[in-house]
Design an enzyme around this catalytic site. Sequence first.
Site, mmCIF file in Angstrom:
data_model
loop_
_atom_site.group_PDB
_atom_site.id
_atom_site.type_symbol
_atom_site.label_atom_id
_atom_site.label_comp_id
_atom_site.label_asym_id
_atom_site.label_seq_id
_atom_site.Cartn_x
_atom_site.Cartn_y
_atom_site.Cartn_z
ATOM 1 C CE LYS A 1 -24.493 -23.205 49.906
ATOM 2 N NZ LYS A 1 -24.540 -21.834 49.529
ATOM 3 N N GLY B 1 -28.436 -19.772 44.405
ATOM 4 C CA GLY B 1 -28.186 -18.781 43.453
ATOM 5 C C GLY B 1 -26.659 -19.345 43.514
ATOM 6 C CG HIS B 2 -25.328 -22.504 44.328
ATOM 7 N ND1 HIS B 2 -25.325 -24.397 44.550
ATOM 8 C CD2 HIS B 2 -25.689 -22.418 45.024
ATOM 9 C CE1 HIS B 2 -26.186 -24.240 45.501
ATOM 10 N NE2 HIS B 2 -26.107 -22.846 46.156
ATOM 11 C CD GLN C 1 -31.330 -23.109 50.730
ATOM 12 O OE1 GLN C 1 -31.806 -24.143 50.357
ATOM 13 N NE2 GLN C 1 -31.548 -22.277 48.973
ATOM 14 C CG ASP D 1 -25.337 -16.147 49.206
ATOM 15 O OD1 ASP D 1 -26.077 -16.964 48.180
ATOM 16 O OD2 ASP D 1 -26.317 -15.363 49.978
#
Length: 439
Positions: free
Chosen positions: A29, A53-54, A237, A26
């Site tokens: 990215k 979750g991007h 990640q 988080d």
Amino acid sequence: MCRHTRLFERETRVPATVLVGTQWGDEGKGKFTDLVAKEMSMVVRYQGGHNAGHTIVVDGESFGLQLVPSGCLYDHITTVLGNGVVVDPKVLIAEMDMLESKGFDMSHLKLSGNAHLILPYHQELDMLTERRLGRNKLGTTKRGIGPAYADKSTRVGLRVQDLLDPKIFREKLDQVLKEKNSVLAKVFNRLPADADAIAHDYLEVYRPRLEPHIADTVGLVHEALESGQHVLFEGAQATFLDLDHGTYPFVTSSNPVAGGACIGAGIGPRHIDRVIGVGKAYVTRVGSGPFPTELFGDLGDTIVEKGREYGVNTKRRRRPGWFDAVMMRHAVRLNSLSELAITKLDILGGLGPLQVCVAYDHQGERLEQMPYHQSVLHKCTPIYEELPGWDDDISGSTERSQLPSATRDYLDFLEAQVGVPIRLVGVGPGREQFIHYAA
Ligand code: GDP
Ligand code: IMO
Ligand code: MG
């Protein structure tokens, strides 16, 4: 002619770029992939699944991507889910539908036939295992990631290419369900998974939708590289969630480190020339595991609220902490980072003096590098250096020179501690909210 002259001649090629998280995920990215992707032809995800979750924020609209690579908002980019990714087809299709409904062209998305499928029993086993662990749980995203990678390693996984051969798909499913159903019944006292229902969903519902996207992605990546196109490998990640190099067992089940791009996309290390490490100006972690610079109390709460530190998908509160230069130095080594992108600098404004962890104290011994022994890490306490904070709102800054001098001093201090140039700095979630910090 001298017999040695041509032996080591190098071919001309455009090197690839890897973008990798340097902390516990988080870091931002998605935002920086989107930014860097503008100059790329292809963006490849090489590991992980919908545990990611991007977030990309464009013109005030927020896109939270789980599987589709963060280059998908540009029409000129081919997006690739490489062989190292684990794919829940239902989630992928929902995400493609969402993006298409907003006018984005998904025909450029390619899915490796060698990527492994997440099946319903993976998710169920992930949930049940976490529940059984009780207070020792890992705090997984409960998406079935670990069980899917475990099946890949024990060679009982089903792959995307199996969707194209219904007979093989069914044979493999029936075989693996013998074991899974026995575990579900005998260990967890649960009902068996229904082979007919799974086969129906995967072969009749998901396959027709995904088939046009299934491709030889290794071939596509190499064709792009050989024709001189710029390719970006987007990590999900992060370094300290890496199965081999992270804070095991509080890690994910894949290899997010830059080297993972080689395995998860099918390239050799000589192709990678630029490795961008994305790190927050502080640190967060979601889920269990050691966190030397973790902040508790009011200051931690302020960072969480100001930084909106809640999971993109799971909505879990992220644990906050000060910037940890020891971790970052290790991330430089593990990824061969060539540069840093520091995000969320705007969140530190108005907090008062800032602390940066420059070393760890372990029973009176000063450690400049991360200890390999987890029991030692658990007992480490941070050695901080205090830096002046700033009160100005920097979210509108577009140039280094517009930043308050205390902000520049903070970044210069991080750079000196880590030993790698900071090239990009995030000052807000929006696509345009960044600064080219160094040339
Ligand atoms: P990822 O998983 O590494 O892509 O990061 P996430 O999207 O899970 O979390 C990063 C969060 O920070 C998202 O809400 C982003 O919109 C936001 N973000 C990224 N860069 C910045 C920044 O420089 N400043 C602020 N305030 N928010 C940012
Ligand atoms: P992005 O790509 C933050 C964490 C989980 C848990 C551990 C194992 O958005 O940075 P898993 O479901 O992978 O088996 O969970 O890893 N985790 C993440 N934390 N960001 C992520 O992704 C994460 N993906 C997994 O919270 O601690
Ligand atoms: Mg995230």
